[in-house]
Design a protein around this motif. Structure first.
Motif, short mmCIF file in Angstrom:
data_model
loop_
_atom_site.label_atom_id
_atom_site.label_comp_id
_atom_site.label_asym_id
_atom_site.label_seq_id
_atom_site.Cartn_x
_atom_site.Cartn_y
_atom_site.Cartn_z
N ALA A 1 -8.13 3.91 4.11
CA ALA A 1 -9.30 3.53 4.89
C ALA A 1 -10.25 4.73 4.92
O ALA A 1 -9.85 5.85 4.58
CB ALA A 1 -8.88 3.14 6.31
N PRO B 1 0.80 -1.23 0.00
CA PRO B 1 0.00 0.00 0.00
C PRO B 1 0.83 1.28 0.00
O PRO B 1 0.37 2.31 -0.49
CB PRO B 1 -0.85 -0.12 1.26
N ARG C 1 -6.14 -1.57 3.81
CA ARG C 1 -6.18 -0.14 3.51
C ARG C 1 -5.44 0.65 4.59
O ARG C 1 -5.46 0.28 5.77
CB ARG C 1 -7.61 0.34 3.39
N VAL D 1 -6.60 3.08 -1.69
CA VAL D 1 -5.69 2.50 -0.69
C VAL D 1 -5.91 3.07 0.71
O VAL D 1 -5.33 2.56 1.67
CB VAL D 1 -4.20 2.63 -1.09
N THR E 1 -4.58 3.07 7.38
CA THR E 1 -5.32 3.69 8.48
C THR E 1 -4.52 4.81 9.15
O THR E 1 -5.10 5.61 9.88
CB THR E 1 -5.70 2.65 9.54
N VAL F 1 -1.82 -0.29 8.31
CA VAL F 1 -2.96 -0.73 7.52
C VAL F 1 -3.89 -1.55 8.40
O VAL F 1 -3.46 -2.19 9.37
CB VAL F 1 -2.53 -1.56 6.29
#
Length: 149
Positions: free
Chosen positions: A25, A4, A114, A23, A116, A109
């Motif tokens: 969140a 990511p 995704r 990608v 964060t 992630v």
């Protein structure tokens, strides 16, 4: 998908805002305090894109170069770490220069892969940070740099 971190930075440099959203969140903890001061904040993904769209297209080029991206499983989703050199180049009349930020990214992630959280640990800068004001003004005016891209 690649890691990511690489996906995010490639999307940023190519102004692929859908790719950035893909990608991130829904909410991201941003920590650029080592560069700009202030406090870390939680920001909705579309707002992250709005902020970056208000600055990055105003440069004629950006390039985020990373070292190896190291992945650590922390049992919650994962953590990625890499060194980075972020180049921001601008040519506008007599104003021509590059602002470079060197440091390290710590990116977290969630379970879905995704991003964060993004933390930049800036080590040093080279060039002219004031180019950010010119780039932001170009974005606000709707012209210059890669604004139309």
């Amino acid at each position: 998908m690649s890691d990511p971190v690489t996906a995010l930075l490639h999307a940023v440099d190519t102004l692929d805002w859908d790719g950035v959203l893909a990608v991130l969140a829904p909410e991201v903890r941003l920590d650029y305090t080592s560069l700009w001061g202030g406090s870390p904040e939680y920001v909705a993904a579309p707002e992250v894109v709005t902020r970056w769209r208000g600055l990055l297209p105003g440069f004629d080029a950006t390039q985020h170069l990373t070292g190896p991206v190291l992945e650590h499983d922390d049992g919650v989703g994962g953590r990625y770490a890499t060194t980075v050199r972020a180049y921001h180049h601008l040519v506008d009349g007599d104003t021509r220069g590059t602002w470079m930020v060197a440091g390290r990214y710590d990116i977290r992630v969630g379970d879905g892969g995704r991003i964060t959280a993004i933390t930049l640990h800036a080590a040093y800068e080279d060039g002219d940070r004031a180019l950010t004001a010119v780039a932001a003004a170009r974005c606000a005016a709707g012209s210059g740099g890669r604004v139309g891209a």
